[in-house]
Design an enzyme around this catalytic site. Structure first.
Site, short mmCIF file in Angstrom:
data_model
loop_
_atom_site.label_atom_id
_atom_site.label_comp_id
_atom_site.label_asym_id
_atom_site.label_seq_id
_atom_site.Cartn_x
_atom_site.Cartn_y
_atom_site.Cartn_z
N ASP A 1 9.46 2.77 1.59
CA ASP A 1 8.28 3.46 2.12
C ASP A 1 8.14 3.09 3.60
O ASP A 1 7.70 2.00 3.95
CB ASP A 1 7.05 3.01 1.30
N LYS B 1 2.81 9.83 8.48
CA LYS B 1 2.07 9.34 9.66
C LYS B 1 2.56 9.87 11.01
O LYS B 1 2.18 10.95 11.42
CB LYS B 1 2.07 7.81 9.65
N PHE C 1 0.86 -1.19 0.00
CA PHE C 1 0.00 0.00 0.00
C PHE C 1 0.89 1.23 0.00
O PHE C 1 1.76 1.37 0.86
CB PHE C 1 -0.93 0.03 1.21
C1 LIG Z 1 3.08 2.26 3.77
C2 LIG Z 1 2.17 3.40 3.45
N1 LIG Z 1 2.48 4.22 2.43
C3 LIG Z 1 1.69 5.26 2.12
C4 LIG Z 1 0.53 5.53 2.81
C5 LIG Z 1 -0.32 6.71 2.42
O1 LIG Z 1 -0.23 7.70 3.39
P1 LIG Z 1 -1.34 8.86 3.46
O2 LIG Z 1 -2.61 8.21 3.85
O3 LIG Z 1 -0.81 9.82 4.48
O4 LIG Z 1 -1.41 9.48 2.10
C6 LIG Z 1 0.17 4.70 3.87
C7 LIG Z 1 -1.08 4.94 4.60
O5 LIG Z 1 -1.66 4.07 5.23
C8 LIG Z 1 1.00 3.61 4.20
O6 LIG Z 1 0.70 2.77 5.20
#
Ligand SMILES: Cc1ncc(COP(=O)(O)O)c(C=O)c1O
Length: 405
Positions: A224, A253, A139
């Site tokens: 990420d 986050k 994700f």
């Molecule tokens: C691993 C990862 N990358 C990207 C995101 C996207 O972040 P945002 O919701 O702040 O756009 C998330 C959100 O859950 C995530 O867990």
């Protein structure tokens, strides 16, 4: 007291129905507790999806935000601001990266990382080198670039045409990566623990193998850490457990404990890819968000919260594993890293029902994938609070029919 029904009626009329929300309206938080309009309290074991690392209304964070708001809230990036510079320096020191670009969210951080990777090869005279290899069940966010990298098709369906050049291989399978990454690959993007996809920690050696593969083939390694970063794994970054340094790192986050902020960080050698005018953000790195992020860093250190995430996480995970032994028909196992843990339910058990039953007992958790209960509590959580959550889970599991269907 706010009228819950009136608020829910307004929500029903005016909010897009993109979230499946139960009829609860939260109004206040303190430490690891949330309170709704009816005055009910809940133990928070999901921390706004791995965001509120200092829990709710932590005095150090409240003070930093209030002081900064009274001094300088926003100026955009037409000028430097002191808090952004300080934060950039601290993040680089903690991550081994050299330069930072601040965003407002995780998905924007990943968009920036993707743009940087493509632009890097463009500046090297290799404009055709644009492919990105991601993983299934990953994700990476909801904007069009991030959603294309996300390895769960339901997130892209109906939003096509999908960004070209992006593909997925099986998570944890280094050979599959070896077969896919080639001289058209600009980047590989990976989560050290897949969060949303079902709390899958990378198998031992996988991240190091990806580092070596990217070095060999000349692709950028984008890590990420939007969910795993900021101490949640028991180190500031989850890749630090493996001694891996990415080419591009994304965080968000927990970075400012709940004030919206994200960032992508790069090493010096790729920094020139984004020359003046090639990327920007109005809000990204504003003084308010950066002051909050600085307060988070200072508090993580002062309260020993990163080390605490390792010890409390190990304790919590071992207790979750105990449920697999106690309820073999309902629980397949547990996995995680630090204070990001998943309890894997048997195929016939509805995660949503367990979540609802936990909520009825005053404990809030999240779901990951189809059958995984996800726990990502504030890092300030005490062992007694973890025990309280575990007791509720025990009671919920004990009340379910104990036979397989
Ligand atoms: C691993 C990862 N990358 C990207 C995101 C996207 O972040 P945002 O919701 O702040 O756009 C998330 C959100 O859950 C995530 O867990």
């Amino acid at each position: 007291m706010a009228d819950t029904n009136a608020l829910l009626a307004l929500a029903g009329r005016h909010l897009l129905k993109t979230y499946k929300q139960p009829p609860l309206v939260m109004t206040r938080g303190e430490g690891c507790r949330l309170y709704d309009t009816e005055g009910r309290s809940y133990l928070d074991l999901y921390a706004g999806i791995a965001v509120c690392v200092l829990g709710h209304a932590h005095p150090a964070l409240v003070r930093a935000i209030a002081e900064q708001a009274a001094r300088l809230g926003h100026i955009a990036n037409l000028y430097y601001n002191d808090k952004q510079i300080e934060l950039a320096a601290q993040l680089c020191a903690r991550t081994g990266m050299d330069r930072v670009f601040f965003t407002n969210s995780g998905t924007e951080a990943n968009e920036g990382a993707l743009k940087l990777a493509r632009r890097w090869f463009f500046t090297q005279g290799d404009a055709e080198r644009t492919d990105v290899v991601a993983t299934w069940s990953s994700f990476h966010g909801r904007t069009l670039g991030s959603v294309a990298m996300t390895g769960t098709p339901k997130y892209w369906e109906g939003f096509g045409p999908r960004l070209p050049g992006v593909s997925q291989v099986k998570y944890g399978d280094l050979d599959a990566m070896r077969r896919r990454v080639n001289d058209r690959s600009a980047a590989v993007i990976i989560e050290p623990v897949q969060g949303e996809g079902g709390v899958f920690p990378a198998p031992p050696g996988y991240l190091q193998g990806l580092r070596a593969l990217c070095d060999e083939r000349g692709a950028l390694l984008i890590v990420d850490e939007i969910q795993t970063g900021v101490g949640r794994s028991g180190k500031y970054l989850a890749v630090q457990h493996e001694g891996v340094v990415p080419d591009v790192l994304t965080v968000a986050k927990g970075l400012a404990g709940g004030v919206p902020i994200g960032a992508f960080l790069v090493r010096e050698r790729h920094a020139e890819a984004l020359a003046p005018g090639t990327h920007g953000s109005t809000f990204g790195g504003n003084p308010l968000a950066c002051a909050a992020a600085l307060a988070v860093l200072e508090t993580l250190d002062r309260e020993g919260l990163i080390e605490g995430a390792a010890t409390k996480g190990a304790y919590f995970l071992s207790r979750l594993e105990g449920f697999a032994a106690k309820y073999p028909a309902l629980v397949k196992g547990a996995r995680g890293r630090g204070l990001l843990c998943g309890l894997v339910l048997a195929d016939h058990v509805e995660a949503r029902e367990v979540l609802g039953a936990m909520r009825d007992r005053g404990v809030l958790i999240a779901q990951a994938g189809d059958r995984v209960l996800r726990f990502a509590p504030p890092l300030i959580i005490t062992e007694a609070e973890l025990d309280e959550g575990l007791a509720a889970l025990d009671a919920v599991l004990a009340a379910l029919p104990q036979e397989t269907k």
